[in-house]
Design a protein around this motif. Sequence first.
Motif, PDB file in Angstrom:
ATOM      1  N   ASN A  65       0.833  -1.196   0.000  1.00  0.00           N
ATOM      2  CA  ASN A  65       0.000   0.000   0.000  1.00  0.00           C
ATOM      3  C   ASN A  65       0.873   1.253   0.000  1.00  0.00           C
ATOM      4  N   GLU A  66       0.256   2.412   0.096  1.00  0.00           N
ATOM      5  CA  GLU A  66       0.995   3.678  -0.011  1.00  0.00           C
ATOM      6  C   GLU A  66       1.997   3.875   1.120  1.00  0.00           C
ATOM      7  N   HIS A  67       1.815   3.137   2.225  1.00  0.00           N
ATOM      8  CA  HIS A  67       2.732   3.260   3.358  1.00  0.00           C
ATOM      9  C   HIS A  67       3.835   2.205   3.328  1.00  0.00           C
ATOM     10  N   GLY A  68       3.761   1.294   2.381  1.00  0.00           N
ATOM     11  CA  GLY A  68       4.785   0.266   2.254  1.00  0.00           C
ATOM     12  C   GLY A  68       4.454  -1.051   2.925  1.00  0.00           C
ATOM     13  N   ARG A  69       3.267  -1.162   3.514  1.00  0.00           N
ATOM     14  CA  ARG A  69       2.891  -2.448   4.116  1.00  0.00           C
ATOM     15  C   ARG A  69       2.543  -3.432   3.013  1.00  0.00           C
ATOM     16  N   GLN A  70       3.038  -4.677   3.155  1.00  0.00           N
ATOM     17  CA  GLN A  70       2.872  -5.672   2.104  1.00  0.00           C
ATOM     18  C   GLN A  70       1.704  -6.607   2.390  1.00  0.00           C
TER      19      GLN A  70
ATOM     20  N   ALA B 212      -2.219  -9.346   5.190  1.00  0.00           N
ATOM     21  CA  ALA B 212      -0.971  -8.636   5.477  1.00  0.00           C
ATOM     22  C   ALA B 212       0.090  -9.636   5.908  1.00  0.00           C
ATOM     23  N   LEU B 213       1.298  -9.519   5.326  1.00  0.00           N
ATOM     24  CA  LEU B 213       2.390 -10.385   5.748  1.00  0.00           C
ATOM     25  C   LEU B 213       2.798 -10.089   7.188  1.00  0.00           C
ATOM     26  N   GLN B 214       2.807  -8.815   7.545  1.00  0.00           N
ATOM     27  CA  GLN B 214       3.108  -8.473   8.930  1.00  0.00           C
ATOM     28  C   GLN B 214       1.855  -8.752   9.764  1.00  0.00           C
ATOM     29  N   GLY B 215       1.967  -9.715  10.659  1.00  0.00           N
ATOM     30  CA  GLY B 215       0.823 -10.127  11.459  1.00  0.00           C
ATOM     31  C   GLY B 215       0.071 -11.315  10.896  1.00  0.00           C
TER      32      GLY B 215
ATOM     33  N   ARG C 186       0.768 -10.190  16.259  1.00  0.00           N
ATOM     34  CA  ARG C 186       0.012  -9.221  15.450  1.00  0.00           C
ATOM     35  C   ARG C 186       0.893  -8.242  14.688  1.00  0.00           C
ATOM     36  N   THR C 187       2.084  -7.967  15.199  1.00  0.00           N
ATOM     37  CA  THR C 187       2.951  -7.006  14.517  1.00  0.00           C
ATOM     38  C   THR C 187       4.275  -7.620  14.069  1.00  0.00           C
ATOM     39  N   SER C 188       4.377  -8.942  14.134  1.00  0.00           N
ATOM     40  CA  SER C 188       5.607  -9.623  13.715  1.00  0.00           C
ATOM     41  C   SER C 188       5.527 -10.019  12.248  1.00  0.00           C
TER      42      SER C 188
END
Length: 287
Positions: free
Chosen positions: A16-21, A35-38, A91-93
């Motif tokens: 997304n625009e913030h770089g989250r994959q 989301a890959l993160q979490g 959740r944030t790993s």
Amino acid sequence: MLETSDLPPELRLVANEHGRQFIHVDHPAVQARIALQGAHIIQCRPAGQRPLLWMSPTDPCKPDTALRGGVPLCWPWFADEREGPAHGIARTSNWDLVDARVESETVHLMLELAPETITRQLPDEAWVVWVEFRLAHELEVGLTTTNTGTRPQRLSQALHSYLPVTDIADVEITGLLGCAYIDKLQGATLVQEAPLRFAQEVDRIYLDHHGDIDIHTGDDHLRVSRAGSESVVLWNPWQAKAARLSQFPPDGYRTMVCVEAANAGPDGRVLAPGESHTLVTRIGRSA
């Protein structure tokens, strides 16, 4: 870990625009986003249906944040049962996509929590954990944990599913009659004596429960079934708490309810060395 070049054409890795994959699923039977993160699924829409999940419209989905909506993975502890981040480290790993299979009616995905992440954040514990998604006419999420250490280890967890409703004031939840629950707001254990309706904040852990739970809202009817779970969490923040929550619109409580497959409270598990446990939730629509 699968490389982008190994993905079937129905799957794409996007940012997304913030770089989250995210893994974006575009399949004739279902569309979804994870989301890959979490390892956090935020969208799931079977063909011809309304979405199965609620996602906060005000969450920007920035990296290194716990997302508000979808199905957060609470692991290896639920709520504030232990010191550390609320609901654990998952959740944030960062998670790795390790398997992806596409069939005519179903998409299967498996992600694993990076072993070095567990070692770094939980240096006195030894776990292997992965989550499997089965995306079809319903959503199935299975979270499997194995104790790879040499001593028993305690585990509590939840699949913190946010479900969409038309208007919380019109929602009726069935399947809980006669079930004892811990009311976290009152600090008391009570018994469900009628179908559950909402007129205020609800934060409860239902105990010794195995059956399906039905969410009736307007002309929609969602059903949640579980496995590996004898506790289920129901939550709606209502107006006052909704106004204090991050990444949550003030009126967001009107269009969501959480019905969570869990191993919470007295349903927490102690896994012996080499023992595995799988927590499963299935979310779908019933005629």
